[in-house]
Write a protein that holds these residues in place. Sequence first.
Motif, PDB file in Angstrom:
ATOM      1  N   PRO A  69      40.048  20.073  34.917  1.00 53.54           N
ATOM      2  CA  PRO A  69      41.256  19.978  34.099  1.00 53.54           C
ATOM      3  C   PRO A  69      42.466  19.505  34.885  1.00 53.54           C
ATOM      4  O   PRO A  69      43.282  18.728  34.374  1.00 53.54           O
ATOM      5  CB  PRO A  69      41.441  21.409  33.586  1.00 53.54           C
ATOM      6  CG  PRO A  69      40.071  22.001  33.600  1.00 53.54           C
ATOM      7  CD  PRO A  69      39.407  21.401  34.799  1.00 53.54           C
TER       8      PRO A  69
ATOM      9  N   PHE B  98      44.677  16.225  33.859  1.00 49.14           N
ATOM     10  CA  PHE B  98      46.110  16.290  33.607  1.00 49.14           C
ATOM     11  C   PHE B  98      46.884  15.387  34.572  1.00 49.14           C
ATOM     12  O   PHE B  98      47.864  14.751  34.178  1.00 49.14           O
ATOM     13  CB  PHE B  98      46.603  17.728  33.744  1.00 49.14           C
ATOM     14  CG  PHE B  98      46.157  18.636  32.637  1.00 49.14           C
ATOM     15  CD1 PHE B  98      45.930  18.147  31.351  1.00 49.14           C
ATOM     16  CD2 PHE B  98      45.942  19.985  32.866  1.00 49.14           C
ATOM     17  CE1 PHE B  98      45.514  18.982  30.324  1.00 49.14           C
ATOM     18  CE2 PHE B  98      45.532  20.829  31.852  1.00 49.14           C
ATOM     19  CZ  PHE B  98      45.320  20.338  30.581  1.00 49.14           C
TER      20      PHE B  98
ATOM     21  N   ALA C  59      42.542  14.638  24.214  1.00 52.13           N
ATOM     22  CA  ALA C  59      41.431  15.286  24.915  1.00 52.13           C
ATOM     23  C   ALA C  59      40.395  15.677  23.869  1.00 52.13           C
ATOM     24  O   ALA C  59      40.714  16.390  22.907  1.00 52.13           O
ATOM     25  CB  ALA C  59      41.908  16.509  25.685  1.00 52.13           C
TER      26      ALA C  59
ATOM     27  N   MET D  89      36.997  19.288  24.913  1.00 53.25           N
ATOM     28  CA  MET D  89      37.468  20.105  26.034  1.00 53.25           C
ATOM     29  C   MET D  89      38.189  21.337  25.497  1.00 53.25           C
ATOM     30  O   MET D  89      39.420  21.445  25.572  1.00 53.25           O
ATOM     31  CB  MET D  89      38.389  19.292  26.946  1.00 53.25           C
ATOM     32  CG  MET D  89      37.731  18.083  27.561  1.00 53.25           C
ATOM     33  SD  MET D  89      38.898  17.166  28.629  1.00 53.25           S
ATOM     34  CE  MET D  89      37.783  15.938  29.335  1.00 53.25           C
TER      35      MET D  89
ATOM     36  N   LEU E 220      40.878  23.527  27.818  1.00 51.02           N
ATOM     37  CA  LEU E 220      42.083  22.992  28.444  1.00 51.02           C
ATOM     38  C   LEU E 220      43.278  23.894  28.112  1.00 51.02           C
ATOM     39  O   LEU E 220      43.466  24.303  26.965  1.00 51.02           O
ATOM     40  CB  LEU E 220      42.363  21.569  27.965  1.00 51.02           C
ATOM     41  CG  LEU E 220      41.477  20.445  28.507  1.00 51.02           C
ATOM     42  CD1 LEU E 220      41.967  19.100  27.993  1.00 51.02           C
ATOM     43  CD2 LEU E 220      41.442  20.439  30.026  1.00 51.02           C
TER      44      LEU E 220
ATOM     45  N   ALA F 293      49.010  21.903  31.071  1.00 52.70           N
ATOM     46  CA  ALA F 293      49.325  20.513  30.724  1.00 52.70           C
ATOM     47  C   ALA F 293      50.830  20.276  30.781  1.00 52.70           C
ATOM     48  O   ALA F 293      51.300  19.258  31.302  1.00 52.70           O
ATOM     49  CB  ALA F 293      48.783  20.183  29.338  1.00 52.70           C
TER      50      ALA F 293
ATOM     51  N   LEU G 222      44.423  17.159  20.489  1.00 50.53           N
ATOM     52  CA  LEU G 222      43.269  17.919  20.953  1.00 50.53           C
ATOM     53  C   LEU G 222      42.215  17.976  19.856  1.00 50.53           C
ATOM     54  O   LEU G 222      42.511  18.351  18.721  1.00 50.53           O
ATOM     55  CB  LEU G 222      43.686  19.343  21.341  1.00 50.53           C
ATOM     56  CG  LEU G 222      44.720  19.487  22.462  1.00 50.53           C
ATOM     57  CD1 LEU G 222      45.082  20.956  22.662  1.00 50.53           C
ATOM     58  CD2 LEU G 222      44.197  18.889  23.760  1.00 50.53           C
TER      59      LEU G 222
END
Length: 257
Positions: free
Chosen positions: A68, A72, A87, A90, A93, A98, A110
């Motif tokens: 991760p 990022f 993303a 995932m 995360l 982030a 996401l």
Amino acid sequence: MPDGAIATTMLSSADRRAGEVLRLRREIGRMQRRRSDETVLPVDAALQAILPKGGLHTGAVYSVSPSPSLVFALMSAVSRRGSWCAAVGMPTLGLEAAATFGIDLSRLILVPSPGERWLAVISALAEVVPLIAMSPGTAVRDQEATRLAARLRDRGCTLLSTAQWPQSEGMISLHDPHWEGIGEGWGMLSDRTVTVTAQTRSAPRPQSLQVRLPGSLGRIEPVSVEPVPVEPVPSAPVRVIERGAPPLPTHPSWAVA
């Protein structure tokens, strides 16, 4: 039981995912972007020295370590300039992490669990998002990679895949982590030094840099200024994907961090 209740009960998870994809496509139609004419996406200044032209080629796929922090770090420069990132696949995360890297959460899409429809999700997102990170969860077939590669080139979208990709532009790996802050059996972890290595088709000799990831402020910080050439490790047979293209050997270390 009413017919409507029976129909609702019979909806499978695949049907629900199909509905999610349709909703995603409608939203994408509203956000539609124009194809970018740029050939390179920027990366953080700490990583520019190990990548040709200091960034990621648009319309290409890179295999990256399933870290991760590395994802990022590679997204941060694109997000800070106001572009969208995504993303896919995932679910773990962390949004707080982030934000620490400077990623604008209001422009981060996401899709935690696309299931078997990950290819449709990536194809749809490529219409509006210039940089996508993805973990497909299963091995990527050559046919899938070929179809998606054509889509990415057409839209100028770059993909970071945590799975080995049959037709990748290059590999970016994170390895040799070293935490600092622990004294003689006590102390508090303060930051972590890692080595990031990049190897691409246009620069087949691996280049490495040491960085703090995370550094004292939680984001990437340079340790060494100049990239260090790394001798390629003789390894398993290499598949040549395209006629005339230089081969990419598999990197020996894929650390999760």
